[in-house]
Design an enzyme around this catalytic site. Structure first.
Site, PDB file in Angstrom:
ATOM      1  CG  HIS A 168      29.244  17.796 -25.196  1.00  0.00           C
ATOM      2  ND1 HIS A 168      28.787  18.696 -24.270  1.00  0.00           N
ATOM      3  CD2 HIS A 168      28.142  17.340 -25.862  1.00  0.00           C
ATOM      4  CE1 HIS A 168      27.468  18.777 -24.365  1.00  0.00           C
ATOM      5  NE2 HIS A 168      27.057  17.962 -25.329  1.00  0.00           N
TER       6      HIS A 168
ATOM      7  CD  GLU B   1      25.834  18.631 -29.406  1.00  0.00           C
ATOM      8  OE1 GLU B   1      24.758  18.031 -29.311  1.00  0.00           O
ATOM      9  OE2 GLU B   1      26.715  18.587 -28.537  1.00  0.00           O
TER      10      GLU B   1
HETATM   11  P1  PGA Z   1      20.035  18.513 -25.580  1.00  0.00           P
HETATM   12  O1  PGA Z   1      21.599  18.160 -25.502  1.00  0.00           O
HETATM   13  O2  PGA Z   1      19.428  17.634 -26.632  1.00  0.00           O
HETATM   14  O3  PGA Z   1      19.514  18.244 -24.207  1.00  0.00           O
HETATM   15  O4  PGA Z   1      19.932  19.962 -25.963  1.00  0.00           O
HETATM   16  C1  PGA Z   1      22.346  17.882 -26.646  1.00  0.00           C
HETATM   17  C2  PGA Z   1      23.792  17.604 -26.298  1.00  0.00           C
HETATM   18  O5  PGA Z   1      24.330  18.223 -25.365  1.00  0.00           O
HETATM   19  O6  PGA Z   1      24.445  16.767 -26.933  1.00  0.00           O
END
Ligand code: PGA
Length: 235
Positions: free
Chosen positions: A86, A155
């Site tokens: 992450h 992401e």
């Molecule tokens: P968010 O976070 O939906 O608050 O943008 C997503 C994540 O970090 O997995």
């Protein structure tokens, strides 16, 4: 589809327990694969329809690693699902690609389901797709993509917690590249919410989502699962 929630450092044990009970009640008829990543102190057994995973774990059975947890602590709750890579762990907690790939190696040998996260900064994105894909490829260094029990979460760092998302075309094009490169299921994360989840899940190359802030409200997250259920019949 895979509908997953990352609570980050929100919710205590009671709040997590209440959330899971309510969610289980709301979604008992859903056909989605639902995964929740609560904070480590709130880890508990998976329920009938919800997989509980861990946001992190040190790649050891146990040992002298102050402040960390190991497999022994996960075993107590039969946790077999983990988030690795992450962006908050890469950037805030300074995990580099070597740390991340050794974690991946360890947990793949333990047969964990691994949600492996990748994503670029806005600066990289603005350099165009060739640079973007080169960067994303570098986040697979040391990662054994032959391992089958892996889901890739794309992401973009600039979309996490900001309310901003790439356009659906940009998301689809990146997911497509990742899917060809990895041959694995690919999900999107970064400011997913009830108002945009339908568009995102409808994308050709999207196999699901990883939701942060917007998952903290159980009714909103249940609604997102319902939207996925409704879409399933048409996709
Ligand atoms: P968010 O976070 O939906 O608050 O943008 C997503 C994540 O970090 O997995």
């Amino acid at each position: 589809m895979i509908i997953s929630a990352n609570f980050k450092t929100y919710k205590n044990r009671k709040e997590t327990k209440d959330y899971l009970m309510k969610l289980e009640e709301n979604i008992s008829k859903s056909s989605q694969q639902i995964i929740i990543f609560p904070p480590i102190t709130s880890l508990r057994e998976s329920t009938e329809n919800i997989i509980v995973g861990t946001q992190n774990c040190y790649p050891v059975q146990n040992g002298a690693f102050t402040g960390e947890i190991g497999l022994s602590q996960l075993d107590e709750f039969h946790i077999k699902t983990i988030l690795i890579g992450h962006s908050e762990r890469r950037t805030v907690l300074n995990e580099n690609q070597i740390d991340i790939s050794s974690k991946f190696d360890f947990f793949s040998k333990e047969d964990f389901k691994i949600i492996y996260c990748i994503g670029e900064t806005l600066e990289t994105r603005q350099k165009g797709e060739t640079e973007l894909f080169k960067f994303l490829e570098s986040q697979f260094i040391g990662i054994n993509l032959e391992y089958k029990n892996i889901i890739i979460a794309y992401e973009p760092i600039w979309a996490i917690g900001t309310g901003i998302t790439p356009t659906p075309e940009e998301i689809n094009s990146t997911l497509k590249w990742i899917k060809y490169f990895t041959k694995r299921d690919v999900i999107y994360g970064g400011s997913v919410k009830t108002s945009n989840i339908e568009d995102i899940l409808s994308l050709e190359y999207c196999d699901g989502v990883l939701v942060g802030s917007a998952s903290l409200n159980v009714d909103d997250f249940s609604e997102m699962i319902q939207i996925a259920d409704n879409l399933e019949t048409t996709k």
